[in-house]
Design an enzyme around this catalytic site. Sequence first.
Site, PDB file in Angstrom:
ATOM      1  CG  ASP A 117      40.233  37.435  31.785  1.00 25.05           C
ATOM      2  OD1 ASP A 117      39.149  37.052  31.315  1.00 25.05           O
ATOM      3  OD2 ASP A 117      40.348  37.871  32.943  1.00 25.05           O
ATOM      4  CG  HIS A 124      33.777  44.039  36.148  1.00 27.80           C
ATOM      5  ND1 HIS A 124      33.969  43.772  37.494  1.00 27.80           N
ATOM      6  CD2 HIS A 124      35.007  43.945  35.565  1.00 27.80           C
ATOM      7  CE1 HIS A 124      35.250  43.519  37.712  1.00 27.80           C
ATOM      8  NE2 HIS A 124      35.908  43.622  36.555  1.00 27.80           N
ATOM      9  CD  GLU A 190      38.312  39.317  37.668  1.00 35.59           C
ATOM     10  OE1 GLU A 190      38.623  40.461  38.033  1.00 35.59           O
ATOM     11  OE2 GLU A 190      38.671  38.816  36.579  1.00 35.59           O
ATOM     12  CD  GLU A 192      36.801  36.433  33.654  1.00 38.80           C
ATOM     13  OE1 GLU A 192      37.115  36.204  32.469  1.00 38.80           O
ATOM     14  OE2 GLU A 192      37.532  37.034  34.461  1.00 38.80           O
ATOM     15  CG  ASP A 224      40.961  35.641  35.756  1.00 34.30           C
ATOM     16  OD1 ASP A 224      41.930  34.869  35.756  1.00 34.30           O
ATOM     17  OD2 ASP A 224      41.067  36.863  35.543  1.00 34.30           O
ATOM     18  NE  ARG A 228      39.638  41.652  42.448  1.00 33.57           N
ATOM     19  CZ  ARG A 228      39.311  41.574  41.172  1.00 33.57           C
ATOM     20  NH1 ARG A 228      40.178  41.995  40.247  1.00 33.57           N
ATOM     21  NH2 ARG A 228      38.150  41.086  40.788  1.00 33.57           N
ATOM     22  CD  GLN A 231      43.937  42.926  39.420  1.00 38.29           C
ATOM     23  OE1 GLN A 231      43.299  42.227  40.197  1.00 38.29           O
ATOM     24  NE2 GLN A 231      43.412  43.413  38.323  1.00 38.29           N
ATOM     25  CE  LYS A 244      42.790  39.798  37.157  1.00 35.99           C
ATOM     26  NZ  LYS A 244      41.339  39.597  37.262  1.00 35.99           N
ATOM     27  CB  THR A 248      42.548  30.630  35.080  1.00 33.62           C
ATOM     28  OG1 THR A 248      43.332  31.820  35.199  1.00 33.62           O
ATOM     29  CG2 THR A 248      41.232  30.959  34.380  1.00 33.62           C
ATOM     30  CD  GLU A 350      31.801  44.411  39.740  1.00 32.38           C
ATOM     31  OE1 GLU A 350      30.895  45.094  39.228  1.00 32.38           O
ATOM     32  OE2 GLU A 350      32.174  43.315  39.291  1.00 32.38           O
TER      33      GLU A 350
END
Length: 410
Positions: A117, A124, A190, A192, A224, A228, A231, A244, A248, A350
């Site tokens: 990834d 971002h 996420e 992607e 993904d 948080r 992480q 993570k 996925t 975000e």
Amino acid sequence: MTPWPPAPHDTPFPVENLPYGVFSAADGRPRIGVAIGDHVLEVGPVARSRGLSFADLLFGSTLNPLMAAGPGTWRAARAEITSWLTDPAHRAAVEPHLLRRDAVTSHLPFEVADYVDFYSSEHHATNVGRIFRPGSEPLTPNWRHLPIGYHGRAGTVIVSGTPVARPAGQRKGPSDPAPAFGPSTRLDIEAEVGFVVGVPSDLGRPVPVSGFRDHVFGVCLVNDWSARDIQAWETVPLGPFLGKSFATSVSPWVVPLEALEPARVPPPVRDPAVLPYLDDAGESWALDLALEIRINGHVVSRPPFAPMYWTGAQQLAHLTVNGASLRTGDLYASGTVSGPERDQRGCLLELTWSGTEPLEFPDGTRRTFLEDGDEVTITATAPGPGGVRLGLGEVTGRVMPSPAGPPERR
């Protein structure tokens, strides 16, 4: 009777698209097909009835043998399938193998060999830097020099529609005296774009930017999922790990690279100039894809893919420049796709500015991060020839409660 061609002009799966997938019908047997309009065509029997040399590659429960065959076979198969679905002379042979897409079950379309990834959206990366390092330069010194990435877990790549259990792990907030174990309270997404490798490479031989189309079979969508809080605590000093690796999600359809030729656009300006092995002048694979993120049916963002600072071709070149080899079924993802506007951000970190600005939905509900039961759907389209839009399908997942019990809210 099925219209011919069996796809209306406004479908995301016109004959100009023809993404590959693996599906099963009532008998439960996985088989290879292409999406066409509201249908899926089982391609193996038609290819075998025509005595095609590559027919055996279109049977089975995975796309890997077809992907490994290389661009010559990919082009030949695509041209053949296009002729079946446009020339009425083939209708009698094709029609018995068309099934309604809403009557079949999708499976993971390829066996995933490795998963990497990246972190390639400047918008971002800038937003994340401002969230975590306020008052400092948001981008790390290496960001504009190389595509930053990490190795993920291939064994937890799952097909769209597979439920996602809330992960548990160690968490420690800034004011906590010690870490605690429990379900994530800051579960995120996420949005992607993923690139699927078909042709392998030799150990010790880097793949240049110009080799992108020789190795990459096609494109899919990726969510993904990210915990948080887990992480943040573990990513010192190394990169993402348990935050993570729990899941996925990928879309069930892989759009051939050839279908996306009309979506190629000039890349963004890179400053400073990139090193020679990343120079994609004349060979850019920036793609004009339009993504959309929905949570519980509500649109929360529409990220544009065209501004991504690093392209799929550059990511592949960087991934192999140290001599790392490719394998059939390797998947690498773009990293979160975000644009310059607030409603173009590709993750909740975000969109809610790390939980300080909750999203408000039309039904009165609010979200900072995902709750149990929430369903996330990511879709994307690309321009095709003659003004048609090509769909990349969708990647959907619903959050299920953690086996470790409900999270303790803070």
